[in-house]
Write an enzyme that holds these catalytic residues in place. Sequence first.
Site, PDB file in Angstrom:
ATOM      1  CE1 TYR A   1      -9.894 -27.132  35.257  1.00  0.00           C
ATOM      2  CE2 TYR A   1      -8.683 -27.829  37.191  1.00  0.00           C
ATOM      3  CZ  TYR A   1      -8.984 -27.977  35.853  1.00  0.00           C
ATOM      4  OH  TYR A   1      -8.376 -28.955  35.117  1.00  0.00           O
ATOM      5  CB  CYS A   2     -13.870 -28.352  36.618  1.00  0.00           C
ATOM      6  SG  CYS A   2     -14.800 -29.856  36.259  1.00  0.00           S
ATOM      7  CG  LEU A   3     -18.488 -29.862  38.206  1.00  0.00           C
ATOM      8  CD1 LEU A   3     -19.001 -31.006  39.058  1.00  0.00           C
ATOM      9  CD2 LEU A   3     -19.529 -29.460  37.193  1.00  0.00           C
TER      10      LEU A   3
ATOM     11  N   GLY B   1     -16.149 -23.565  38.516  1.00  0.00           N
ATOM     12  CA  GLY B   1     -16.496 -22.445  37.649  1.00  0.00           C
ATOM     13  C   GLY B   1     -17.989 -22.328  37.442  1.00  0.00           C
TER      14      GLY B   1
END
Length: 593
Positions: free
Chosen positions: A329-331, A333
């Site tokens: 998720y987000c960074l 990811g």
Amino acid sequence: MFASRVTRGNAPDHAPTGCHEEGASHPLLSRDALDRAAHAGVASLSGGLSPTSVALAFMDWALHMTVAPGRVLELSTDAVLAGADMAHGALRTSVARQKRGHVPEDPRFADDAWAAWPFHAYRDGFLRLQQWWESATTDIPGVERHHEDLVRFLARQWLDACSPSNFVATNPVVQRAAWSSGGTSFVAGAMHWLADVRDLVHDRSGDPHDYSSEWLPGKRVAITPGKVIWRSELCELLQYAPTTPTVAKEPILIVPSWIMKYYILDLQPHDSLIRYLVDAGHTVYTISWRNPGAAFRDVGLEAYLQEGLLAALAQVRDRDAQRVHMVGYCLGGTLLAIAAAALFRDGRGDELKTVTLLAAQTDFTEPGELGLFIDASELAALDALMWRQGYLDGSQMSAAFQLLKARDLIWSRMMSEYLLGRRSQPNDLMAWNADTTRLPYRMHSEYLTSLFLNNDLAEGRYCVGGRPVALSDIEAPMFVVGTERDHVSPWRSVYKLHLLTHNELTFLLTTGGHNAGIVSQPGHPDRYYRCATRAAGEPYRGRQEFLSANEPVDGSWWPTWNAWLRDHSDGEVAGRAIVDGLEDAPGTYVFER
């Protein structure tokens, strides 16, 4: 100690190729220390922003305006015509009220009271001025794109601060509330303001509201049953207890961003993605990152990769299965994409069953308005500020995010709480957002320089273990989620992964923003999504083609993803109970503030 032992990764001053000798370092010269100290002093006064970047942007815009007489004449004509139209409208509607259908689409002026004179004149004048400035800062010949965007953004900040909705004398809603309450709304607002000033003076939180007691993890949020099964000095690994007799054969390992507490994915039971996955018959693990202090200043991105993500993956494989569904998720990811590329490069790709990226960028050429804060001058200021502190503080980071949505997060909230006397009612998402984290100096410098500014990952220069990785090496099926109103990872940027890979890739675009679009549980009102799969080796389809070819589907995207995970799993096995553990979830690191 850990911070001095783990210093792998690309240094902020890495070579143009993005690769260097592992562990290479150079002592700071006295000149460098003096320069950094000067930069840090300026950055601390400007809140981490670079005055040089702002000055250069306005100078670029202003100088090019002086050599664009045609554009200046056009803008001057527009201003005169707009002024005349406003005067005519004000005189005409001073007798007859303006019809509701003419009210512009702006939530600040949604109340019917804005249609009355003279408030409609304040509103219409402001909106016309806003429109004029938008035109004045767009398509100026010769202005660098970054400078043009920055000038437009700063002009919008100034205009939002001057909105008639922010002042008692020009806001009919505030005046009506004061009249109907006998002035008690102003008294309540003053009390709210004093309480917030007190909290800021005592530095109780990066956010003026303290939700910690009501929304403490393990109390009302982050209550999905589980245990901490492994802990390092960088993170904890949580495993959740199964709730179904059988589970999918391959477990799920979630890698959250290190700029947020993991429980954004485990809020209350009704909107917890982790709870949903467990109840859907999956064995779920998640990483809970530590909230680092100054002692972690030299911990780099590769430490987060090796000592965090890959170490946790090894723990899951040792306990559970040889192949794992990985979710970032987000960074988290972005880090997962790097890890997947490195694993396939090294012949270890069979450790991954699938890869899911939630609101995660891998190409940073279109980062949206967050890119306004990223250029060489801005990074020099931010780097110096972090160098002095040893980390980037959560309140400093959240200030940038608040500026991106200042209209909603700053001015509208201040109007409601201080002028109307209405205290915002906390919810789980607001409480989580106030629970900020810090970022180690070296890691954040590497991320901003290598990934954000230089785009090393997308262009094949980012190195793991001294060798570059390529996203095109990833062969595992991917599920990629973008959100329509994401100002952190714009979906058009997330979509670019189609250009960088050739594997099977399912892309899903959902409503909502960076957080609310992901926390989009079944039953959430007004949710819809679009979804399409590109088979391995199929040609690229553009973003507009994706929108045109895929009709919106009402509802949450979670069931679609769950069905995809099931389709990519090798059957079911009996639910695996947690046979050991260090302590109950949510663990220890989540409480570090």
